[in-house]
Design a protein around this motif. Structure first.
Motif, short mmCIF file in Angstrom:
data_model
loop_
_atom_site.label_atom_id
_atom_site.label_comp_id
_atom_site.label_asym_id
_atom_site.label_seq_id
_atom_site.Cartn_x
_atom_site.Cartn_y
_atom_site.Cartn_z
N ALA A 1 81.27 91.77 31.25
CA ALA A 1 81.26 93.21 31.51
C ALA A 1 82.62 93.69 31.96
O ALA A 1 83.11 94.73 31.53
CB ALA A 1 80.20 93.55 32.57
N VAL A 2 83.26 92.90 32.84
CA VAL A 2 84.60 93.29 33.28
C VAL A 2 85.56 93.31 32.09
O VAL A 2 86.37 94.23 31.95
CB VAL A 2 85.10 92.32 34.38
N ILE B 1 78.29 98.94 39.97
CA ILE B 1 79.06 98.01 40.80
C ILE B 1 80.30 97.54 40.03
O ILE B 1 81.41 97.52 40.57
CB ILE B 1 78.19 96.80 41.20
N ILE B 2 80.08 97.20 38.76
CA ILE B 2 81.20 96.74 37.95
C ILE B 2 82.26 97.84 37.84
O ILE B 2 83.46 97.59 37.98
CB ILE B 2 80.72 96.31 36.55
N ALA B 3 81.79 99.06 37.64
CA ALA B 3 82.73 100.17 37.51
C ALA B 3 83.49 100.39 38.82
O ALA B 3 84.69 100.65 38.82
CB ALA B 3 81.98 101.45 37.11
N VAL C 1 73.86 94.91 29.82
CA VAL C 1 72.84 94.84 30.86
C VAL C 1 71.46 95.19 30.31
O VAL C 1 70.45 94.64 30.75
CB VAL C 1 73.20 95.74 32.05
N ALA C 2 71.44 96.09 29.31
CA ALA C 2 70.14 96.45 28.74
C ALA C 2 69.50 95.25 28.05
O ALA C 2 68.29 95.05 28.10
CB ALA C 2 70.29 97.60 27.76
N LEU D 1 85.00 96.42 30.14
CA LEU D 1 85.53 97.58 30.86
C LEU D 1 87.05 97.65 30.72
O LEU D 1 87.62 98.73 30.59
CB LEU D 1 85.18 97.48 32.33
N TRP E 1 78.99 89.02 34.36
CA TRP E 1 79.97 89.77 35.14
C TRP E 1 81.32 89.75 34.44
O TRP E 1 81.95 90.78 34.25
CB TRP E 1 80.06 89.16 36.55
N MET F 1 69.45 96.66 36.88
CA MET F 1 70.35 95.99 35.95
C MET F 1 71.09 96.97 35.07
O MET F 1 72.28 96.80 34.81
CB MET F 1 69.56 95.05 35.05
N VAL F 2 70.38 97.99 34.61
CA VAL F 2 70.99 98.86 33.61
C VAL F 2 71.89 99.92 34.25
O VAL F 2 72.84 100.38 33.64
CB VAL F 2 69.88 99.50 32.75
N VAL G 1 79.07 97.77 28.16
CA VAL G 1 78.57 97.31 29.46
C VAL G 1 77.07 97.61 29.55
O VAL G 1 76.27 96.77 29.99
CB VAL G 1 79.33 97.99 30.60
N PHE G 2 76.70 98.80 29.08
CA PHE G 2 75.29 99.17 29.17
C PHE G 2 74.44 98.33 28.22
O PHE G 2 73.33 97.93 28.55
CB PHE G 2 75.11 100.66 28.91
N TRP H 1 82.92 101.27 27.53
CA TRP H 1 81.82 101.58 28.43
C TRP H 1 80.45 101.26 27.87
O TRP H 1 79.64 100.60 28.54
CB TRP H 1 81.87 103.07 28.77
N LEU I 1 73.96 97.73 38.40
CA LEU I 1 74.99 96.72 38.13
C LEU I 1 76.24 97.31 37.44
O LEU I 1 77.36 97.05 37.88
CB LEU I 1 74.39 95.57 37.32
N PRO I 2 76.05 98.13 36.38
CA PRO I 2 77.25 98.76 35.81
C PRO I 2 78.01 99.60 36.84
O PRO I 2 79.25 99.65 36.80
CB PRO I 2 76.70 99.64 34.69
N LEU J 1 67.61 93.08 30.20
CA LEU J 1 66.29 93.62 30.53
C LEU J 1 65.23 93.10 29.57
O LEU J 1 64.09 92.85 29.95
CB LEU J 1 66.38 95.14 30.44
#
Lengths: 497, 497
Positions: free
Chosen positions: B408-409, A186-188, B424-425, B412, B405, A179-180, B420-421, B417, A183-184, B428
């Motif tokens: 995050a997009v 993939i998004i990037a 996703v973090a 971005l 998704w 996930m950390v 995004v982390f 940046w 996934l980023p 977790l």
């Protein structure tokens, strides 16, 4: 076109078959023989389906199947290409053998919760097929997460506090990294390239500077925790609390190979060899991979628990695949692909043997296994075959993958990698062969007589286990002769349409 | 027929209002339930028809009592609130069958009719806030929904429900006061209460009025943020959700905060966005910081809760953080993510609270310690909860993934940046609290007190399964959810200065 129409259905069938099997298993929970028959029949059917796809792919076909578009650019789609073909082939064929072995092992042990065990196993295989045939990063990611989740009950099968602890580590590390980091990444990728489809030649050419490519590669390499690249390898030794068939198929073949397979597939179809080699974007991974390779081998030397030693050996062997991909040359990539297949056959044999020893004698520590080869000659001979294949000696399959990897390193001018690969072969001799030597030539320790009632009662494991481990040992030899065909198949990655 | 379809906007509010009064007059709980069921099932038909009209023919304007806006009260349905109306009414319709048995168990027989009356009042208020195009009318409906919510919470069996309700009363009243002060500022500036009219007048307001405008915006933002439980104005929410009757929690968690978020979006984008340039104000930064704090702090607190309802309440706070994050990022992708998460989170959280309600119905406790092995006793309930839990984490293939998704997009696209982390973090952290429950529910030996537990009756199980299925459906086929959300986001951003 009609042939392709049916190939499409085969792709979907390969993913659906294990899932249907998993749904059927609870129906037969009261009739263990029928239940195991369902697993075996599905395993054989799956192998047949995958084999049916092989000629199509060898002929240059790339059967596709598109299920749904989740969002613009995000779809669940499958596309068979040579590398995925090989991975699916390895996993599906070894599933048959593993099922036979599981039946022997689980019954000899009288394990509880066998129905859910086989069901989770089948779902794991379905996810593996999904990963092998994934047509884009999203599908790959979806199946990757599914594989993590459905193997959690298998890792914690014993339900002991120790197993639960290992399970938590397994889940958190694999889900966490995916996930950390994954996934980023993939998004990037989507952001940079505007697509996440696996495309021959890659999709990032000219879209990112070598620095960005290097960073992205790092996100992928560490985000795919299943590849057990140090330092995200902790879950693998911990997961060894699982029953041996799980360690054998999942933690030597399906799960870990799914990890390195994903890395190689991403290297080839997302980055593309040229983008990776441009400006040395992937060079750092050669060094990190090499470090992982050597360190894991050294740690393996210090482990007395047989499964733990095999686990570290797996980490080391997986790093071969990563290094092969990081070399960013076609020979290295093909070597990596071959390594996935040959190491799978070799390592599953070793795990089968470890399990057989455990079933027969309840021994887990190598130091207790002195002289056991005389009681279990077939098992230990198979262990020898598996070891030699992993070390990379002829006439065993492992030789070719090592050969191609070294060749690939020379081609791309990475002398360090050549040295590391050589050195690691020596280390694997040092951590694998003494086990065999001790088993055959050392005298049983005196205290073993006291604590375990001697070795008089020990004889070979149940027939089902023996059949399985002999089959995979023979497979190691067969791979030596069939390597040419696999290499030709993988060559299709670079020459195919 | 034509005349009925042109009066849909007012019917959306009047039917539940009259239904509420009638429910109180009926006195008998079962009769009141039948009426509630009928009303709740009519609601999505009305909002569906209106949404269809909006998609086909653009915004609907309905002059209440035929007094033309801006003098009379205008009900105005566009893509944004058509979407939210659909959400609120559908959640009501899907979950209402659950109420019959749950309320019969948890509420005194003589109070049941009052309970349904209050629910219908709350529904009226929420739909009214959403549909009205009048800033003061929105306040009236906000109070209707809030007052009825205080009663719903106070009807909880546990005596601490009274404290929770009182606390919400205080906080809610402060929020309402701030809101009304904000509306007062707007009225002073423009002499109008109609939102469209206010926006038009603000856009041509002289520059020296900018300060008053910002003050109004600040009051409105803080007031509504209290209602939607934006961190750190959330202190009322955990207690309210934890002690309210099961079904009240289901309904409130899925709708009340969502409607408040809608109101905030409406004011920010449709009213102030026309006149103010947010790039000059620190609003995005404030939302970003607060929502990130919510995502992490609330999730971490959730890990330490022993009461399932309380845990889910904290999880809601974190999820509200995601929605607010998208509003802070405020570009098309992120706003789409926010809007679609309104739906996705409503489905997932309603499913989870339904599961908890079902467990309470069978076991009489929702403390985690009492629920060891509940997965074996209530397999359907637990499986549905597991799916919704995976959605909360944001596993691919579930609705939660889609929202994240897009967020995050969006981040971005702004070049943020680190966001995004963080995004996703924070997922977790949710792995930890979801995983903790699953471990207790499925992997611990079954507790003795659960010997009699089994899945709830169909009327309770079905809503749960429908919402769990929706969690998966909205993760795979997003034509409806993302489709409308994306159009609504484009519509909102199109009106910005």
């Amino acid at each position: 076109m009609t042939a392709f129409g049916s190939a499409e259905n085969l792709v979907l069938l390969a993913i659906a078959a294990p899932l249907v099997c998993a749904a059927l298993l609870p129906v037969f929970r009261k009739a263990p023989n029928l239940r195991e028959a369902v697993t075996l029949v599905t395993a054989i059917a799956l192998a047949a389906i995958v084999l049916g796809l092989l000629p199509v792919v060898e002929a240059g076909g790339r059967p596709e199947a598109r299920l749904v578009d989740v969002a613009p650019g995000l779809s669940i789609a499958f596309k068979v290409e040579p590398l995925g073909m090989l991975f699916a082939l390895v996993a599906s064929i070894l599933w048959i053998v593993n099922s036979i072995y599981s039946i022997g092992y689980m019954r000899a042990h009288d394990e509880p919760r066998q129905t859910s065990f086989y069901a989770c196993f089948a779902i794991a295989l379905g996810s593996t097929m999904g990963m092998a045939f994934a047509g884009n990063l999203f599908t790959l990611f979806l199946c990757y997460e599914a594989l993590t989740l459905c193997t959690f009950p298998l890792v914690t099968h014993k339900r002991s506090p120790e197993a639960m602890r290992a399970g938590r580590l397994y889940l958190l590390l694999l889900l966490g990294t995916s996930m950390v980091l994954f996934l980023p990444a993939i998004i990037a990728t989507w952001f940079l390239a505007g697509t996440i489809d696996f495309t021959p030649g890659g999709i990032l050419a000219g879209k990112a500077s070598p620095l960005v490519v290097g960073l992205l590669l790092a996100l992928f390499a560490f985000g795919i925790g299943k590849a057990a690249l140090m330092p995200v390898h902790f879950w693998l030794p911990a997961a060894m609390v699982a029953p041996t068939p799980v360690s054998a198929l999942l933690h030597a073949v399906a799960v870990v190979k799914a990890g390195v397979f994903a890395i190689v597939k991403i290297a080839i179809y997302i980055f593309g060899i040229e983008t990776l080699s441009l400006g040395g974007a992937s060079d750092w991974l050669i060094y990190v991979g090499s470090a992982s390779l050597l360190l894991a081998s050294l740690i393996a030397l210090t482990r007395d628990n047989l499964k733990a030693r095999l686990a570290y050996s797996t980490i080391s062997q997986l790093a071969y695949v990563v290094v092969g991909a990081a070399l960013a040359g076609s020979t290295g990539m093909i070597g990596s692909g071959l390594q996935i297949a040959t190491h799978a056959a070799g390592k599953i044999t070793l795990f089968f043997c470890a399990g057989a020893i455990y079933v027969a004698s309840h021994k887990t520590e190598i130091s207790d296994m002195a002289g056991i080869g005389r009681r279990m000659p077939v098992t230990m001979l198979a262990f020898l075959v598996g070891s030699l294949s992993i070390i990379g000696l002829p006439p065993f399959g492992g030789m070719w993958s090592k050969w191609l990897l070294v060749l690939g390193a020379l081609e791309t001018g990475h002398a360090v990698a050549v040295v590391v690969l050589m050195l690691s072969s020596l280390l694997s001799v040092a951590y694998l062969l003494p086990i065999v030597a001790r088993a055959f030539f050392a005298a049983p320790a005196a205290e073993a007589h006291d604590s375990h009632g001697g070795q008089d009662g020990i004889r070979e494991a149940p027939l089902a286990c023996l059949i399985a481990l002999c089959t995979t040992a023979l497979l190691c030899i067969l791979l030596f002769w069939q390597a040419g065909r696999i290499e030709a198949l993988l060559q299709g990655i670079f020459t195919g349409p | 027929m034509m005349s009925v379809s042109s009066h849909l906007p007012v019917l959306q509010v009047v039917i539940p209002l009259l239904g509420g009064v009638l429910a109180a007059l009926l006195r008998r709980g079962s009769l009141a339930f039948a009426l509630t069921l009928a009303v709740s099932w009519i609601m999505p038909v009305i909002s569906g028809l209106m949404l269809y009209q909006v998609i086909e023919g653009g915004p609907i304007s309905y002059a209440l009592g035929s007094w033309p806006p801006p003098w009379g009260i205008e009900y105005r349905v566009d893509l944004l609130n058509g979407f939210v109306l659909m959400l609120v009414s559908t959640i009501g319709a899907v979950t209402v069958p659950f109420a019959a048995r749950s309320v019969a168990l948890e509420i005194d027989a003589r109070q049941q009719a009052w309970f349904y009356c209050m629910y219908l009042m709350c529904l009226t208020g929420l739909l009214g806030v959403t549909i009205t195009g009048d800033a003061f009318n929105a306040f009236v409906f906000l109070e209707i929904s809030s007052l009825s919510t205080y009663v719903l919470i106070a009807l909880g069996r546990n005596r601490r429900a009274l404290v929770a309700a009182f606390r919400y009363l205080i906080m809610g009243t402060i929020g309402a006061t701030f809101y009304v002060i904000g509306v007062g500022f707007l009225y002073l500036l423009t002499g109008s209460l109609n939102m469209v009219d206010i926006a038009a007048r603000l856009a041509v307001a002289p520059p020296e009025q900018a300060r008053a405008m910002v003050a109004g915006l600040a009051f409105l933002t803080v007031g509504i943020s209290l209602k939607l439980a934006l961190f750190p104005l959330h202190s009322w929410l955990p207690g309210a959700y934890a002690y309210a009757p099961s079904w009240a929690t289901v309904f409130l968690s899925a709708t009340a905060t969502k409607v408040a978020i809608y109101l905030l979006i409406r004011f920010l984008f449709s009213v102030f966005g026309v006149a103010l340039d947010f790039r000059d104000l620190p609003i995005p930064e404030i939302f970003l910081v607060l929502s990130i704090a919510a995502m992490f702090i609330a999730s971490i607190i959730a890990i330490y809760q022993s009461d399932l309802k309380r845990m889910l309440a904290y999880s809601s706070l974190a999820q509200i953080g995601y929605i607010m994050l998208g509003i802070g990022i405020a570009n098309h992708a992120a706003l789409t993510g926010s809007l679609v998460h309104l739906v996705n989170h409503a489905a997932m959280k309603a499913a989870l609270f339904l599961a908890v309600g079902a467990i309470f119905y069978r076991v009489g406790s929702v403390r985690l310690d009492d629920l060891a092995g509940i997965g074996r006793k209530m397999p359907w309930t637990t499986s549905a909860a597991l799916i919704a839990g995976l959605g909360l984490i944001g596993t691919p293939g579930t609705a939660g993934f889609i929202s994240k998704w897009y967020l995050a997009v969006g981040a971005l696209e702004r070049g943020w940046w680190p966001l995004v982390f963080l995004l996703v973090a924070s997922s977790l952290v949710s792995v930890v609290y979801v995983g903790r429950v699953i471990e207790v529910a499925c992997f611990r030996p079954t507790a003795d007190r659960l010997a009699e537990a089994k899945d709830p009756p169909l009327s309770m199980l079905l809503p749960l399964l429908v919402l769990a299925a929706a969690t998966v459906y909205f993760g795979i086929d997003t034509r409806w959810s993302v489709g409308i959300a994306a159009d609504a986001a484009a519509y909102l951003l199109g009106g910005l200065r």
